[in-house]
Design an enzyme around this catalytic site. Structure first.
Site, PDB file in Angstrom:
ATOM      1  N   SER A  31      30.330  21.895  41.558  1.00 17.57           N
ATOM      2  CA  SER A  31      31.525  21.154  41.138  1.00 17.57           C
ATOM      3  C   SER A  31      31.653  19.938  42.033  1.00 17.57           C
ATOM      4  O   SER A  31      31.527  20.050  43.267  1.00 17.57           O
ATOM      5  CB  SER A  31      32.779  22.027  41.256  1.00 17.57           C
ATOM      6  OG  SER A  31      33.918  21.330  40.772  1.00 17.57           O
ATOM      7  N   GLU A  32      31.892  18.769  41.426  1.00 20.29           N
ATOM      8  CA  GLU A  32      31.814  17.528  42.195  1.00 20.29           C
ATOM      9  C   GLU A  32      32.865  17.385  43.278  1.00 20.29           C
ATOM     10  O   GLU A  32      32.760  16.511  44.138  1.00 20.29           O
ATOM     11  CB  GLU A  32      31.829  16.299  41.273  1.00 20.29           C
ATOM     12  CG  GLU A  32      33.024  16.155  40.374  1.00 20.29           C
ATOM     13  CD  GLU A  32      32.765  16.716  38.991  1.00 20.29           C
ATOM     14  OE1 GLU A  32      33.236  16.107  38.025  1.00 20.29           O
ATOM     15  OE2 GLU A  32      32.106  17.767  38.887  1.00 20.29           O
ATOM     16  N   ASN A  33      33.913  18.234  43.273  1.00 21.76           N
ATOM     17  CA  ASN A  33      34.889  18.164  44.365  1.00 21.76           C
ATOM     18  C   ASN A  33      34.389  18.851  45.632  1.00 21.76           C
ATOM     19  O   ASN A  33      35.087  18.864  46.646  1.00 21.76           O
ATOM     20  CB  ASN A  33      36.236  18.756  43.937  1.00 21.76           C
ATOM     21  CG  ASN A  33      36.135  20.210  43.519  1.00 21.76           C
ATOM     22  OD1 ASN A  33      35.174  20.614  42.874  1.00 21.76           O
ATOM     23  ND2 ASN A  33      37.132  21.002  43.869  1.00 21.76           N
TER      24      ASN A  33
END
Length: 220
Positions: free
Chosen positions: A52-54
């Site tokens: 997940s890009e976070n």
């Protein structure tokens, strides 16, 4: 349009069907919306590493009510879990994975996918409320494969599989496969190739609900 009776796939069915196709050992980013459901349908014994890009690597399925950690969320601000061996990483490192070509697959939702693989998934007009294309552009360009999961038509019945996108593009010629509530389709040099259809749906029925021309593909 034919009145043949058929059963369309639910969103859970779509996510389950896509999860079945992810090869062992792949690193996979899941976009916001239906894509996030895919993590719920990969068996724990299979090694698929969700990103997940976070800043999550090794994301697991959605938690039960008693297992939820309010600090552990994905990029869509949904509660998630972390599988054994998973890690938290800096936001910059997370995007270095994306832009460096280290993801085998990205799964995104879309407003439209064109027969040449163009994807439009961030705005429906110049006046849309979305401030910018965001990380979807990086993901579409950086991942080795891009699959789209979405409803086959809009609520008004307009096809989302089109000859040419009418909405602002996220990326050009990047989509490899599309999963909808009616079919699984590959994007080829000759356009959309039908791999599988929902139970009871005929090829002619599917074509009648699709703007772009279809052809029969190889079964998955």
């Amino acid at each position: 349009m034919s009145e043949t009776s058929f059963t369309s796939w639910s969103r859970k069915d779509m996510a389950r069907r896509l999860a079945r196709d992810i090869p062992e050992g792949w690193y996979v980013n899941l976009g916001i919306g239906i894509p996030t459901m895919v993590a719920d349908y990969v068996p724990l014994e299979r090694e698929v590493v969700f990103h997940s890009e976070n800043g999550l690597l090794g994301m697991g399925p959605a938690p039960g009510e008693l297992d939820a950690d309010p600090w552990l969320i994905n990029a869509g601000k949904q509660l998630v879990t972390l599988r054994r061996g998973g890690a938290y990483v800096h936001h910059a490192d997370s995007f270095a994975m994306i832009r460096g070509g280290h993801l085998d697959l990205c799964v995104l939702g879309a407003f439209e996918v064109a027969e040449n693989g163009d994807i439009a998934n961030w705005a429906t007009s110049a006046n849309d409320t979305a401030p910018a294309v965001g990380g979807a552009m990086d993901l579409a360009a950086g991942a080795k494969n891009l699959w789209v999961i979405m409803e086959h038509t809009t609520k008004e019945g307009r096809s989302k599989l089109v000859r040419q996108c009418g909405y602002p593009l996220t990326a050009m010629r990047s989509v490899r496969r599309v999963y909808t509530n009616l079919a699984v389709l590959d994007v080829t040099e000759q356009g959309f190739a039908v791999v599988e259809m929902a139970p009871g749906l005929s090829f002619d029925d599917l074509q009648a609900r699709t703007d772009a021309p279809l052809r029969q593909g190889e079964p998955a």
